[in-house]
Design a protein around this motif. Structure first.
Motif, PDB file in Angstrom:
ATOM      1  N   GLU A  46       1.074  -1.372  -0.462  1.00 44.01           N
ATOM      2  CA  GLU A  46       0.576   0.009   0.103  1.00 44.01           C
ATOM      3  C   GLU A  46       0.726   1.443   0.036  1.00 44.01           C
ATOM      4  O   GLU A  46       1.051   2.135  -0.751  1.00 44.01           O
ATOM      5  CB  GLU A  46      -1.248  -0.424   1.020  1.00 44.01           C
ATOM      6  N   ILE A  47       1.870   1.360   0.528  1.00 43.92           N
ATOM      7  CA  ILE A  47       2.688   2.408   0.909  1.00 43.92           C
ATOM      8  C   ILE A  47       3.167   2.256  -0.885  1.00 43.92           C
ATOM      9  O   ILE A  47       3.793   3.783  -0.810  1.00 43.92           O
ATOM     10  CB  ILE A  47       4.280   2.288   2.053  1.00 43.92           C
ATOM     11  N   ASN A  48       3.919   1.734  -0.738  1.00 44.99           N
ATOM     12  CA  ASN A  48       4.780   1.795  -2.565  1.00 44.99           C
ATOM     13  C   ASN A  48       3.429   2.243  -3.907  1.00 44.99           C
ATOM     14  O   ASN A  48       3.617   3.411  -4.032  1.00 44.99           O
ATOM     15  CB  ASN A  48       5.170   0.450  -3.001  1.00 44.99           C
ATOM     16  N   THR A  49       2.675   1.528  -3.120  1.00 44.40           N
ATOM     17  CA  THR A  49       1.518   2.064  -4.407  1.00 44.40           C
ATOM     18  C   THR A  49       1.139   3.635  -4.548  1.00 44.40           C
ATOM     19  O   THR A  49       1.260   4.458  -5.355  1.00 44.40           O
ATOM     20  CB  THR A  49      -0.018   1.349  -4.173  1.00 44.40           C
ATOM     21  N   SER A  50       0.499   4.128  -3.123  1.00 44.42           N
ATOM     22  CA  SER A  50       0.460   5.808  -2.413  1.00 44.42           C
ATOM     23  C   SER A  50       1.924   6.336  -3.322  1.00 44.42           C
ATOM     24  O   SER A  50       1.273   6.917  -3.360  1.00 44.42           O
ATOM     25  CB  SER A  50       0.331   5.170  -1.037  1.00 44.42           C
ATOM     26  N   ALA A  51       2.738   6.335  -2.889  1.00 43.59           N
ATOM     27  CA  ALA A  51       4.160   6.862  -3.212  1.00 43.59           C
ATOM     28  C   ALA A  51       3.705   7.044  -4.870  1.00 43.59           C
ATOM     29  O   ALA A  51       4.363   7.750  -5.036  1.00 43.59           O
ATOM     30  CB  ALA A  51       5.432   5.502  -2.163  1.00 43.59           C
ATOM     31  N   GLU A  52       3.646   5.620  -5.597  1.00 42.87           N
ATOM     32  CA  GLU A  52       3.551   5.619  -6.689  1.00 42.87           C
ATOM     33  C   GLU A  52       2.673   7.153  -7.422  1.00 42.87           C
ATOM     34  O   GLU A  52       2.619   7.182  -7.939  1.00 42.87           O
ATOM     35  CB  GLU A  52       3.672   4.558  -7.342  1.00 42.87           C
ATOM     36  N   SER A  53       1.120   6.722  -6.770  1.00 38.92           N
ATOM     37  CA  SER A  53       0.031   7.887  -6.894  1.00 38.92           C
ATOM     38  C   SER A  53       0.457   8.804  -7.285  1.00 38.92           C
ATOM     39  O   SER A  53       0.356   9.688  -7.195  1.00 38.92           O
ATOM     40  CB  SER A  53      -0.805   7.098  -6.046  1.00 38.92           C
ATOM     41  N   VAL A  54       1.701   9.274  -6.057  1.00 39.61           N
ATOM     42  CA  VAL A  54       1.833  10.431  -5.384  1.00 39.61           C
ATOM     43  C   VAL A  54       2.818  11.332  -6.259  1.00 39.61           C
ATOM     44  O   VAL A  54       2.564  12.041  -6.847  1.00 39.61           O
ATOM     45  CB  VAL A  54       2.267  10.885  -4.222  1.00 39.61           C
TER      46      VAL A  54
END
Length: 116
Positions: A3-11
């Motif tokens: 979730e953190i990596n996906t979130s970082a990629e979204s940002v």
């Protein structure tokens, strides 16, 4: 953790999109400014166009830095990118100052030189 990596990629994706929109608006602004300078009857219009070209280059370099920083792997990578950017900008500023002073000297020489 995914979730953190996906979130970082979204940002990163959001930041890249926003940076691209600002870059496009900036390009349109400089295009408009250059058209305005091109129609100016002022004797310094050519120097103003040169200055505008320098500004376009400097702002473009800043956008390029933004692109690189968005994709930096870690803080060390980001600091290296900023250091390289600073050195490149100092070199560009030196060259731009030289070009502008040469242009100003030519213009001043033409204004005060002998009339034929």
């Amino acid at each position: 953790m995914a979730e953190i990596n996906t979130s970082a990629e979204s940002v990163r994706a959001l930041m890249s999109g926003a940076l691209e929109r600002v870059r496009k608006a900036n390009t349109e602004y400089f295009d408009l400014l250059e058209r305005g300078l091109g129609s100016s009857p002022l004797p310094i219009a050519n120097q103003a166009k040169d200055f505008c070209t320098f500004m376009r280059r400097n702002v473009g370099a800043t956008f390029d830095l933004g692109d690189k920083l968005i994709n930096a792997k870690d803080m060390q990578d980001a600091l290296k990118l900023q250091a390289d950017f600073f050195q490149d900008q100092m070199r560009a500023l030196t060259e731009q100052a030289r070009a502008m002073s040469e242009s100003a000297m030519k213009t001043a020489g033409g204004m005060f030189g002998p009339k034929i």
